[in-house]
Design a protein around this motif. Sequence first.
Motif, mmCIF file in Angstrom:
data_model
loop_
_atom_site.group_PDB
_atom_site.id
_atom_site.type_symbol
_atom_site.label_atom_id
_atom_site.label_comp_id
_atom_site.label_asym_id
_atom_site.label_seq_id
_atom_site.Cartn_x
_atom_site.Cartn_y
_atom_site.Cartn_z
ATOM 1 N N ILE A 40 53.783 51.704 38.551
ATOM 2 C CA ILE A 40 52.355 52.299 38.700
ATOM 3 C C ILE A 40 51.653 52.310 37.656
ATOM 4 O O ILE A 40 51.798 53.355 36.685
ATOM 5 C CB ILE A 40 52.436 53.470 39.517
ATOM 6 N N ILE A 41 50.540 51.588 36.950
ATOM 7 C CA ILE A 41 49.690 51.560 35.777
ATOM 8 C C ILE A 41 48.562 52.202 36.060
ATOM 9 O O ILE A 41 47.740 52.022 36.985
ATOM 10 C CB ILE A 41 49.596 50.062 35.320
ATOM 11 N N PHE A 42 48.425 53.254 35.205
ATOM 12 C CA PHE A 42 47.124 54.065 35.367
ATOM 13 C C PHE A 42 46.036 53.415 34.671
ATOM 14 O O PHE A 42 45.994 53.655 33.359
ATOM 15 C CB PHE A 42 47.565 55.545 35.174
ATOM 16 N N GLY A 43 45.084 52.731 35.004
ATOM 17 C CA GLY A 43 44.342 52.095 34.613
ATOM 18 C C GLY A 43 43.143 51.761 35.401
ATOM 19 O O GLY A 43 42.509 52.235 36.204
ATOM 20 N N SER A 44 42.931 50.185 35.540
ATOM 21 C CA SER A 44 41.987 49.700 36.279
ATOM 22 C C SER A 44 42.455 48.431 36.311
ATOM 23 O O SER A 44 42.628 47.629 35.428
ATOM 24 C CB SER A 44 40.471 49.717 36.017
ATOM 25 N N THR A 45 41.952 47.694 37.612
ATOM 26 C CA THR A 45 42.222 46.105 37.934
ATOM 27 C C THR A 45 41.431 45.168 36.882
ATOM 28 O O THR A 45 41.802 44.371 36.567
ATOM 29 C CB THR A 45 42.250 45.883 39.286
ATOM 30 N N LYS A 46 40.125 45.620 36.771
ATOM 31 C CA LYS A 46 39.300 44.960 36.042
ATOM 32 C C LYS A 46 39.889 44.825 34.675
ATOM 33 O O LYS A 46 39.638 43.734 33.994
ATOM 34 C CB LYS A 46 37.883 45.534 36.174
ATOM 35 N N LEU A 47 40.215 45.842 34.182
ATOM 36 C CA LEU A 47 40.712 45.795 32.675
ATOM 37 C C LEU A 47 41.784 45.225 32.610
ATOM 38 O O LEU A 47 41.850 44.138 31.556
ATOM 39 C CB LEU A 47 40.895 47.363 32.053
ATOM 40 N N ILE A 48 42.920 45.197 33.481
ATOM 41 C CA ILE A 48 44.144 44.581 33.256
ATOM 42 C C ILE A 48 43.652 43.088 33.554
ATOM 43 O O ILE A 48 44.344 42.140 32.813
ATOM 44 C CB ILE A 48 44.960 45.035 34.487
ATOM 45 N N THR A 49 42.884 42.376 34.496
ATOM 46 C CA THR A 49 42.407 41.412 34.669
ATOM 47 C C THR A 49 41.830 40.720 33.277
ATOM 48 O O THR A 49 42.061 39.585 33.148
ATOM 49 C CB THR A 49 41.304 41.130 35.763
ATOM 50 N N ASN A 50 41.049 41.324 32.751
ATOM 51 C CA ASN A 50 40.443 40.818 31.312
ATOM 52 C C ASN A 50 41.341 40.737 30.326
ATOM 53 O O ASN A 50 41.374 39.899 29.550
ATOM 54 C CB ASN A 50 39.429 42.111 30.804
ATOM 55 N N TYR A 51 42.396 41.540 30.283
ATOM 56 C CA TYR A 51 43.506 41.447 29.437
ATOM 57 C C TYR A 51 44.410 39.988 29.801
ATOM 58 O O TYR A 51 44.955 39.542 28.973
ATOM 59 C CB TYR A 51 44.281 42.588 29.276
ATOM 60 N N LYS A 52 44.743 39.970 31.011
ATOM 61 C CA LYS A 52 45.447 38.824 31.565
ATOM 62 C C LYS A 52 44.712 37.268 31.080
ATOM 63 O O LYS A 52 45.545 36.549 30.390
ATOM 64 C CB LYS A 52 45.598 38.822 33.021
ATOM 65 N N LYS A 53 43.499 37.395 31.272
ATOM 66 C CA LYS A 53 42.691 36.276 31.036
ATOM 67 C C LYS A 53 42.720 35.781 29.298
ATOM 68 O O LYS A 53 42.997 34.755 28.802
ATOM 69 C CB LYS A 53 41.332 36.292 31.218
ATOM 70 N N ASN A 54 42.630 37.050 28.465
ATOM 71 C CA ASN A 54 42.517 36.991 27.227
ATOM 72 C C ASN A 54 44.023 36.433 26.649
ATOM 73 O O ASN A 54 44.143 35.804 25.746
ATOM 74 C CB ASN A 54 42.496 38.239 26.766
ATOM 75 N N LEU A 55 45.139 36.692 27.251
ATOM 76 C CA LEU A 55 46.519 36.491 26.878
ATOM 77 C C LEU A 55 47.228 35.298 27.739
ATOM 78 O O LEU A 55 48.456 34.850 27.251
ATOM 79 C CB LEU A 55 47.607 37.725 26.960
ATOM 80 N N ASN A 56 46.248 35.020 28.732
ATOM 81 C CA ASN A 56 46.718 33.877 29.575
ATOM 82 C C ASN A 56 48.046 34.112 30.178
ATOM 83 O O ASN A 56 48.961 33.495 30.136
ATOM 84 C CB ASN A 56 46.872 32.439 28.696
ATOM 85 N N ILE A 57 48.185 35.638 30.877
ATOM 86 C CA ILE A 57 49.275 35.863 31.424
ATOM 87 C C ILE A 57 49.178 36.030 32.839
ATOM 88 O O ILE A 57 48.213 36.433 33.440
ATOM 89 C CB ILE A 57 49.823 37.345 30.774
ATOM 90 N N ASN A 58 49.833 35.170 33.589
ATOM 91 C CA ASN A 58 49.808 35.118 35.008
ATOM 92 C C ASN A 58 50.890 36.257 35.909
ATOM 93 O O ASN A 58 51.977 35.580 35.951
ATOM 94 C CB ASN A 58 49.840 33.719 35.525
ATOM 95 N N ILE A 59 50.362 37.335 36.271
ATOM 96 C CA ILE A 59 51.239 38.203 36.864
ATOM 97 C C ILE A 59 50.447 38.781 37.904
ATOM 98 O O ILE A 59 49.213 39.368 37.441
ATOM 99 C CB ILE A 59 51.746 39.204 35.725
ATOM 100 N N PRO A 60 50.828 38.770 39.402
ATOM 101 C CA PRO A 60 50.055 39.284 40.287
ATOM 102 C C PRO A 60 50.395 40.668 40.246
ATOM 103 O O PRO A 60 51.141 41.501 39.774
ATOM 104 C CB PRO A 60 50.869 38.952 41.437
ATOM 105 N N PHE A 61 49.192 41.375 40.819
ATOM 106 C CA PHE A 61 49.550 42.914 40.833
ATOM 107 C C PHE A 61 48.704 43.545 42.046
ATOM 108 O O PHE A 61 47.780 42.763 42.750
ATOM 109 C CB PHE A 61 48.731 43.800 39.606
ATOM 110 N N ASN A 62 48.907 44.735 42.364
ATOM 111 C CA ASN A 62 48.563 45.161 43.718
ATOM 112 C C ASN A 62 47.511 46.621 43.352
ATOM 113 O O ASN A 62 47.888 47.327 42.709
ATOM 114 C CB ASN A 62 49.553 45.842 44.421
ATOM 115 N N GLY A 63 46.294 46.380 43.535
ATOM 116 C CA GLY A 63 45.076 47.678 43.290
ATOM 117 C C GLY A 63 45.408 48.484 44.420
ATOM 118 O O GLY A 63 45.360 48.400 45.253
#
Length: 350
Positions: A40-63
């Motif tokens: 359980i990551i304490f943050g936000s889906t928007k922030l994590i999505t931005n980071y995923k795009k920056n690093l080109n990491i494709n990992i699904p998550f549950n908000g």
Amino acid sequence: MDKFEKIKLGISIGDFNGIGIEIILKAFSDKRMLDFCTPIIFGSTKLITNYKKNLNINIPFNGIKQVDRAINGKVNILNLWKEDIDLELGEPTELSGKLAFESLEAATNELTKGTIDVLVTAPINKDNIQSEDFKFPGHTEYLESKLDGETLMILMADTLRIGLITGHIPIAKVSETITPELIKKKVEILYKTLVQDFAISKPKIAILGLNPHCGDHGVIGKEDDAVIRPTINEIQNEGKLVYGPYAADSFFGSSNYKNFDAILAMYHDQGLAPFKTLSFGEGVNYTAGLSKIRTSPDHGTAYELAGKGLANINSFKEAIFTAIKVFKTREEYKSLTENTLKSNQRKEKL
């Protein structure tokens, strides 16, 4: 906890302009990690999505909006804020410090309530996180203020465990801070954690000296002979296998550390310099002595690597595995001691 129930692993994101989110995402890109825990990551889906795009990491998550909505077999993100966050990778900012604290605070609250089982913290910047609500030298001191118990910072890798008599304090204050009472308290915390968290029934502990050559009989300082050695003798008289003081300059180079279950260093760099020389990138920072379990990787925010996809995840993964293992060992210890107590009570009634 049911033996088939997965451990709920809380993760605070640290400074999002550092490598914290990167190492979290990389670690859980390996789906096998989800066999061991429910993150359980304490943050936000928007922030994590931005980071995923920056690093080109494709990992699904549950908000999710509540911890109890976390799903096993998924990477869960507890949404703490809804705003769009602009990344300034490699640059500590006021906002990245503010949100690092909000993540830590929310995770700690859930840890206190028992809705998560363990906490793994990504690295913070100890400067930009400072605020009216966070006036601490680091994670360790903050968690001590929120949880039951007194802390001992332990850096560990495999069988190497180094605890600190003094932690995040200026070097000029180390000598005046070291007292027989403090040494005894830190030994007691270390001894207890070795027994209940690492299943070592009769721990063997080494204590390093303060001065070069342990003071050379007072020529280079009197603290070792006047304070440290007599205190060790008192602890030995209580039946604990505690030895020292050992001259720090030769203790690790001679491999003497391998003869002990743990070592207590007098101050931060005395313990961490040899530890990181021997184990950097593989080690774990464990906050012993508290009612709850917290670990972290043995490195900082590494702004110089942020956004480049170069961050090493080994230490973070080890922090996860250590938290899980310590939690299970402590649960087993509680079960054994409770059963022993119940057995003794039954015998007394007969």
